[in-house]
Design a protein around this motif. Sequence first.
Motif, mmCIF file in Angstrom:
data_model
loop_
_atom_site.group_PDB
_atom_site.id
_atom_site.type_symbol
_atom_site.label_atom_id
_atom_site.label_comp_id
_atom_site.label_asym_id
_atom_site.label_seq_id
_atom_site.Cartn_x
_atom_site.Cartn_y
_atom_site.Cartn_z
ATOM 1 N N HIS A 44 -7.767 -21.978 -9.807
ATOM 2 C CA HIS A 44 -7.485 -21.103 -9.769
ATOM 3 C C HIS A 44 -5.767 -21.577 -11.355
ATOM 4 C CE1 HIS A 44 -10.588 -18.134 -9.520
ATOM 5 N NE2 HIS A 44 -11.044 -18.981 -8.449
ATOM 6 N N ASP A 77 -19.169 -21.840 -5.517
ATOM 7 C CA ASP A 77 -19.073 -20.526 -5.823
ATOM 8 C C ASP A 77 -19.771 -19.517 -5.482
ATOM 9 O OD1 ASP A 77 -17.116 -18.850 -6.666
ATOM 10 O OD2 ASP A 77 -16.473 -19.653 -8.743
ATOM 11 N N HIS A 98 -16.346 -24.458 -1.956
ATOM 12 C CA HIS A 98 -16.189 -22.440 -2.105
ATOM 13 C C HIS A 98 -17.335 -21.792 -2.384
ATOM 14 C CE1 HIS A 98 -13.351 -19.710 -3.960
ATOM 15 N NE2 HIS A 98 -13.939 -19.158 -4.173
ATOM 16 N N HIS A 129 -13.797 -25.780 -7.153
ATOM 17 C CA HIS A 129 -14.372 -25.331 -7.553
ATOM 18 C C HIS A 129 -14.221 -24.727 -9.258
ATOM 19 C CE1 HIS A 129 -11.963 -22.018 -6.640
ATOM 20 N NE2 HIS A 129 -13.565 -20.862 -7.509
ATOM 21 N N TRP A 155 -4.419 -16.567 -7.792
ATOM 22 C CA TRP A 155 -5.483 -16.876 -8.373
ATOM 23 C C TRP A 155 -5.883 -16.735 -9.723
ATOM 24 C CZ3 TRP A 155 -9.460 -12.833 -10.386
ATOM 25 C CH2 TRP A 155 -10.659 -12.515 -10.537
ATOM 26 N N ARG A 204 -10.918 -22.698 -16.955
ATOM 27 C CA ARG A 204 -11.107 -21.886 -15.490
ATOM 28 C C ARG A 204 -11.098 -23.693 -15.474
ATOM 29 N NH1 ARG A 204 -11.770 -22.791 -11.983
ATOM 30 N NH2 ARG A 204 -12.921 -21.158 -10.408
ATOM 31 N N GLU A 222 -7.859 -18.056 -1.198
ATOM 32 C CA GLU A 222 -7.902 -18.444 -2.716
ATOM 33 C C GLU A 222 -6.661 -17.255 -2.993
ATOM 34 O OE1 GLU A 222 -11.265 -18.573 -5.921
ATOM 35 O OE2 GLU A 222 -11.279 -17.051 -4.731
#
Length: 318
Positions: A174, A267, A7, A195, A134, A206, A107
Amino acid sequence: MHVIDAHCDTLLAMCEKKENMQYSYELVNTLGFHYMQFFAMFCPPSLLKEEDGFAKSEKLLQIMMNLYQKMTEQYSYNKVLCKKDIIDFEKKKDDQNPSFFSLLSAEGVYLSKNDISYIDYLYKNNVRCLSLTWNPSNEFGQGVNGDSKKGLSDLGIRAVSRCNELGILVDVSHANDRTFYDIASVSKKPFVATHSNSRYVCAHKRNMDDDMLRTLAKAQGVTGINYFSDFLVEKEKNKTADVFDIIKHIEYIAALIGVNYIGLGSDFDGIDKAALDDVTKVPDIINMLLKLNYKEDEVNNICSGNFIRVLKEVLHDE
Ligand SMILES: [Zn+2]
């Protein structure tokens, strides 16, 4: 050395003409690795609140698709579209020259017309990894900021099946916990968190708790370790995370479920406080793991082998 990073938000950062990118061809080229980068297309949900929000987010998606196309041509990235491309990546073992592979992901997607054909549209446009939500909820299900009592919608359930059929990797990074478990029970293929880290080491929604990590491992999935400071160390600790914190998450997850379900998901270009400055620092993780006496094949699995396994399982042959 082979590395897969599942990611980054580099495409959006390029659209916004951000300076000081954490990932770029110029930076990654200095490593001499065979490097596969997942490039996420992310449309900020705030766009949707504007007038003609759906049209605007679809337009932004289009811009990022075009940008991806241009970038892959300019730098001769090998686009990952099917299993054959993953095998080509593995075969680079015998090649001394570095090579660059790219996989397009999306995403959170926003449907203008509750229509599953949007998944097919993304597939036709080279998307091979999809996070259905997301942070907020959408027509598919609930993100981490959504309703904790709800999970996948009926449309979301159909979307997971459609991803399975088409050979698109389903990403739960997410999703809220209910949506995570719904995806785990619906998906007939391994799914991934591209991620996300351990919630035990850093209590953040998260991240995944132990039971979620066990569920992910049972499905033969992988979680990509995220380098964002807030997902590595709790805010109250008042420090910016460093490579040791990345290792802490790897060590914890390895002890819980084994090394075969851990990957990397930086990320980059979506985070301001990062444990690694940029992609040139990725060797710090590798060197640290080797110093800690992880075997070479274990380090290889964390750096690329585990995602290779899942991609081979999920993508179509050709
Ligand atoms: Zn993200």
